[in-house]
Scaffold this motif. Structure first.
Motif, mmCIF file in Angstrom:
data_model
loop_
_atom_site.group_PDB
_atom_site.id
_atom_site.type_symbol
_atom_site.label_atom_id
_atom_site.label_comp_id
_atom_site.label_asym_id
_atom_site.label_seq_id
_atom_site.Cartn_x
_atom_site.Cartn_y
_atom_site.Cartn_z
ATOM 1 N N GLY A 113 1.034 -0.646 0.313
ATOM 2 C CA GLY A 113 -0.131 -0.024 0.024
ATOM 3 C C GLY A 113 0.680 1.224 0.173
ATOM 4 O O GLY A 113 2.036 1.107 0.305
ATOM 5 N N ALA A 114 0.263 2.451 0.332
ATOM 6 C CA ALA A 114 0.958 3.875 0.303
ATOM 7 C C ALA A 114 0.483 4.257 0.972
ATOM 8 O O ALA A 114 -0.666 4.273 1.412
ATOM 9 N N VAL A 115 1.141 5.294 1.562
ATOM 10 C CA VAL A 115 0.530 6.577 2.153
ATOM 11 C C VAL A 115 0.914 8.081 1.768
ATOM 12 O O VAL A 115 2.070 7.991 1.545
ATOM 13 N N GLY A 116 0.243 8.746 1.851
ATOM 14 C CA GLY A 116 0.205 10.639 1.598
ATOM 15 C C GLY A 116 0.083 11.110 2.495
ATOM 16 O O GLY A 116 -1.150 11.236 3.279
ATOM 17 N N ALA A 117 0.831 12.264 2.772
ATOM 18 C CA ALA A 117 0.900 13.127 3.312
ATOM 19 C C ALA A 117 0.814 14.327 2.854
ATOM 20 O O ALA A 117 1.403 14.355 2.292
ATOM 21 N N SER A 118 -0.373 15.993 3.161
ATOM 22 C CA SER A 118 -0.045 16.367 2.700
ATOM 23 C C SER A 118 -0.732 17.871 3.795
ATOM 24 O O SER A 118 -1.967 16.740 4.761
ATOM 25 N N GLY A 119 -0.077 18.866 3.967
ATOM 26 C CA GLY A 119 -0.364 19.969 4.453
ATOM 27 C C GLY A 119 0.486 21.502 4.759
ATOM 28 O O GLY A 119 -0.043 22.194 5.594
ATOM 29 N N GLY A 120 1.655 20.548 5.301
ATOM 30 C CA GLY A 120 2.444 21.936 5.143
ATOM 31 C C GLY A 120 3.500 21.292 4.210
ATOM 32 O O GLY A 120 3.300 21.667 3.516
ATOM 33 N N ASN A 121 4.922 22.085 4.497
ATOM 34 C CA ASN A 121 6.023 22.172 3.120
ATOM 35 C C ASN A 121 6.154 20.580 2.931
ATOM 36 O O ASN A 121 6.050 20.079 3.515
ATOM 37 N N GLY A 122 7.151 21.289 1.867
ATOM 38 C CA GLY A 122 7.166 19.402 1.270
ATOM 39 C C GLY A 122 8.193 18.351 2.384
ATOM 40 O O GLY A 122 7.908 17.399 2.468
ATOM 41 N N GLU A 123 9.010 19.471 3.313
ATOM 42 C CA GLU A 123 9.935 18.371 4.163
ATOM 43 C C GLU A 123 8.725 17.673 4.687
ATOM 44 O O GLU A 123 9.096 16.713 5.788
ATOM 45 N N GLN A 124 7.790 18.761 5.598
ATOM 46 C CA GLN A 124 7.030 18.329 6.792
ATOM 47 C C GLN A 124 6.277 17.040 6.131
ATOM 48 O O GLN A 124 6.037 15.853 6.968
ATOM 49 N N ASP A 125 5.481 17.148 4.746
ATOM 50 C CA ASP A 125 4.867 16.295 4.613
ATOM 51 C C ASP A 125 5.343 15.018 3.725
ATOM 52 O O ASP A 125 5.313 14.029 4.368
ATOM 53 N N GLU A 126 6.997 14.931 3.776
ATOM 54 C CA GLU A 126 7.557 13.524 3.230
ATOM 55 C C GLU A 126 8.018 13.944 5.009
ATOM 56 O O GLU A 126 8.088 11.808 4.911
ATOM 57 N N ASP A 127 8.287 13.908 6.132
ATOM 58 C CA ASP A 127 8.043 13.318 7.412
ATOM 59 C C ASP A 127 7.447 13.058 7.702
ATOM 60 O O ASP A 127 7.036 11.229 8.571
ATOM 61 N N VAL A 128 6.101 12.958 7.706
ATOM 62 C CA VAL A 128 4.655 13.042 8.421
ATOM 63 C C VAL A 128 4.825 11.208 7.674
ATOM 64 O O VAL A 128 4.493 10.950 8.270
ATOM 65 N N ALA A 129 4.406 11.190 6.402
ATOM 66 C CA ALA A 129 4.886 10.148 5.396
ATOM 67 C C ALA A 129 5.729 9.164 5.243
ATOM 68 O O ALA A 129 5.252 7.668 6.194
ATOM 69 N N GLN A 130 6.632 9.634 6.176
ATOM 70 C CA GLN A 130 7.674 8.204 6.048
ATOM 71 C C GLN A 130 7.501 7.986 7.679
ATOM 72 O O GLN A 130 7.584 6.577 7.628
ATOM 73 N N MET A 131 7.101 8.289 8.566
ATOM 74 C CA MET A 131 6.653 8.457 9.911
ATOM 75 C C MET A 131 5.783 7.232 9.972
ATOM 76 O O MET A 131 5.852 6.452 10.766
ATOM 77 N N ALA A 132 4.528 7.790 9.196
ATOM 78 C CA ALA A 132 3.859 6.779 9.171
ATOM 79 C C ALA A 132 3.820 5.332 8.439
ATOM 80 O O ALA A 132 3.443 4.852 8.778
#
Length: 139
Positions: A113-132
């Protein structure tokens, strides 16, 4: 006949909770979306304060990540002129995303599967998605 392993609702819930926890920790109200191996949404949550556009972007990031089995942050590097994925931004029926925040979820080396995160800047979104994604797969 082939057999595909895929995330289910219980796993998607774990991923969503981990994403919300990380987004809260870094103060980035976000939408977190989890898709199964076929790209269908299993679960999605929009945190209070997350932008309306983050809903579609989180889904499209997850969809791009499962479709290519690559993190969208990596796709950005190979989608430049003369890169292997140049032009993908026009692909996937216009849903391809080439900026950070979409991550495949793997278990025992298999993408499920996959997870997507959006709402912050690119670094924040990547951080959230990776941690998730790490909450479930440990990768």
């Amino acid at each position: 006949m082939i057999t595909l392993k895929s995330l289910g609702l219980a796993e998607a819930d774990q991923i969503i909770r981990a994403g919300i926890a990380r987004a809260s920790e870094i103060r980035s109200p976000s939408t977190i979306c989890v898709v199964d191996v076929g790209g269908t949404v299993i679960a999605q949550a929009r945190m209070d304060g997350a932008s309306l556009s983050s809903v579609a972007l989180a889904y499209n990031k997850a969809y791009t990540a499962i479709s290519t089995r690559l993190a969208t942050s990596f796709i950005a590097t190979i989608a430049q002129p003369h890169g292997d994925f140049y032009g993908i931004a026009n692909g996937l029926d216009g849903r391809a995303i080439i900026f950070p925040g979409g991550v495949p979820v793997s278990i025992d080396g298999e993408v499920v599967g996959a997870v997507g995160a959006s709402g912050g800047n690119g670094e924040q979104d990547e951080d959230v998605a990776q941690m998730a994604a790490k909450a479930l797969s440990g990768n």
